[in-house]
Scaffold this motif. Sequence first.
Motif, PDB file in Angstrom:
ATOM      1  N   ASP A  85       0.879  -1.269  -0.045  1.00 50.85           N
ATOM      2  CA  ASP A  85      -0.107  -0.072   0.122  1.00 50.85           C
ATOM      3  C   ASP A  85       0.731   1.193   0.064  1.00 50.85           C
ATOM      4  O   ASP A  85       1.988   1.414   0.681  1.00 50.85           O
ATOM      5  CB  ASP A  85      -0.898  -0.050   1.324  1.00 50.85           C
ATOM      6  CG  ASP A  85      -1.813   1.204   1.123  1.00 50.85           C
ATOM      7  OD1 ASP A  85      -2.024   1.770   0.288  1.00 50.85           O
ATOM      8  OD2 ASP A  85      -2.579   1.380   2.289  1.00 50.85           O
ATOM      9  N   ALA A  86       0.893   2.387  -0.843  1.00 51.31           N
ATOM     10  CA  ALA A  86       1.378   3.264  -1.057  1.00 51.31           C
ATOM     11  C   ALA A  86       1.270   4.234   0.283  1.00 51.31           C
ATOM     12  O   ALA A  86       2.287   5.052   0.431  1.00 51.31           O
ATOM     13  CB  ALA A  86       1.228   4.014  -2.308  1.00 51.31           C
ATOM     14  N   THR A  87       0.112   4.348   0.637  1.00 51.12           N
ATOM     15  CA  THR A  87      -0.077   5.484   1.750  1.00 51.12           C
ATOM     16  C   THR A  87      -0.247   4.754   3.211  1.00 51.12           C
ATOM     17  O   THR A  87       0.003   5.555   4.287  1.00 51.12           O
ATOM     18  CB  THR A  87      -1.292   6.162   1.549  1.00 51.12           C
ATOM     19  OG1 THR A  87      -2.574   5.371   1.384  1.00 51.12           O
ATOM     20  CG2 THR A  87      -1.143   7.163   0.043  1.00 51.12           C
ATOM     21  N   GLY A  88      -0.739   3.816   3.441  1.00 52.94           N
ATOM     22  CA  GLY A  88      -0.890   3.135   4.480  1.00 52.94           C
ATOM     23  C   GLY A  88       0.431   3.065   5.513  1.00 52.94           C
ATOM     24  O   GLY A  88       0.497   3.192   6.648  1.00 52.94           O
ATOM     25  N   MET A  89       1.572   2.264   5.028  1.00 55.60           N
ATOM     26  CA  MET A  89       2.665   2.154   5.479  1.00 55.60           C
ATOM     27  C   MET A  89       3.163   3.778   6.075  1.00 55.60           C
ATOM     28  O   MET A  89       3.712   3.810   7.245  1.00 55.60           O
ATOM     29  CB  MET A  89       3.731   1.504   4.940  1.00 55.60           C
ATOM     30  CG  MET A  89       5.206   1.308   5.494  1.00 55.60           C
ATOM     31  SD  MET A  89       6.507   2.530   5.070  1.00 55.60           S
ATOM     32  CE  MET A  89       6.697   2.023   3.401  1.00 55.60           C
ATOM     33  N   PRO A  90       3.434   4.653   5.045  1.00 57.09           N
ATOM     34  CA  PRO A  90       4.068   6.205   5.638  1.00 57.09           C
ATOM     35  C   PRO A  90       3.046   6.599   6.943  1.00 57.09           C
ATOM     36  O   PRO A  90       3.839   7.330   7.581  1.00 57.09           O
ATOM     37  CB  PRO A  90       3.960   6.839   4.225  1.00 57.09           C
ATOM     38  CG  PRO A  90       3.995   5.598   3.296  1.00 57.09           C
ATOM     39  CD  PRO A  90       3.288   4.735   3.669  1.00 57.09           C
ATOM     40  N   SER A  91       1.746   6.297   6.682  1.00 54.31           N
ATOM     41  CA  SER A  91       1.056   6.742   7.682  1.00 54.31           C
ATOM     42  C   SER A  91       1.233   6.248   9.001  1.00 54.31           C
ATOM     43  O   SER A  91       1.307   7.076  10.216  1.00 54.31           O
ATOM     44  CB  SER A  91      -0.377   6.691   7.467  1.00 54.31           C
ATOM     45  OG  SER A  91      -1.167   7.203   8.302  1.00 54.31           O
ATOM     46  N   VAL A  92       1.659   5.096   9.257  1.00 59.16           N
ATOM     47  CA  VAL A  92       1.753   4.134  10.240  1.00 59.16           C
ATOM     48  C   VAL A  92       3.003   4.704  10.681  1.00 59.16           C
ATOM     49  O   VAL A  92       3.192   4.965  11.986  1.00 59.16           O
ATOM     50  CB  VAL A  92       1.764   2.688  10.089  1.00 59.16           C
ATOM     51  CG1 VAL A  92       2.214   1.933  11.446  1.00 59.16           C
ATOM     52  CG2 VAL A  92       0.378   2.085   9.729  1.00 59.16           C
TER      53      VAL A  92
END
Length: 164
Positions: free
Chosen positions: A88-95
């Motif tokens: 996922d392009a955005t999930g991991m950076p958010s976490v």
Amino acid sequence: MNQKTLDSKKAIVESLVKQFQESASVAVVEYRGLTVAKISELRKSLKAVNAKFGVYKNTLVTIANDSLGHKELDPYLTGSNAYVFSSDATGMPSVLAKFAKKNKELVVKAGLIEGKFVDAEGMKEVAKLPNREGLISMFLSCLQAPIRSFACTVKAVADSKENA
């Protein structure tokens, strides 16, 4: 170096190349100072968004990274690094951003989003974006808005004629 060691290192590099190719986002983070309990907590949070946290030798990551042409990451591949691979392009950076906000020991150095280099500030910006499901929901609500407005207008006209 004996052949067995060389073969195991080649296998690790091949595995890293595959992970780089299959991941929508990759992050390089410095984890120095995090306790084992905190790292376990981070791993659980990342697992929830289909991301994998791993520690690899920087030289092996550099070899895998350079074979794919991502030389922009090379300056960041020094020190006590961990690598996070996610579909996922955005999930991991958010976490990572949420975890780094609570735990100052975790430093997001740089990463790749959809194969494009992103520095630490860029990773913070990507973390602010909604995930895939959120984007789809926003898109569908944009599609639904004109139809809903039209239906409300027709209903209002029908109600006014009914009352007249």
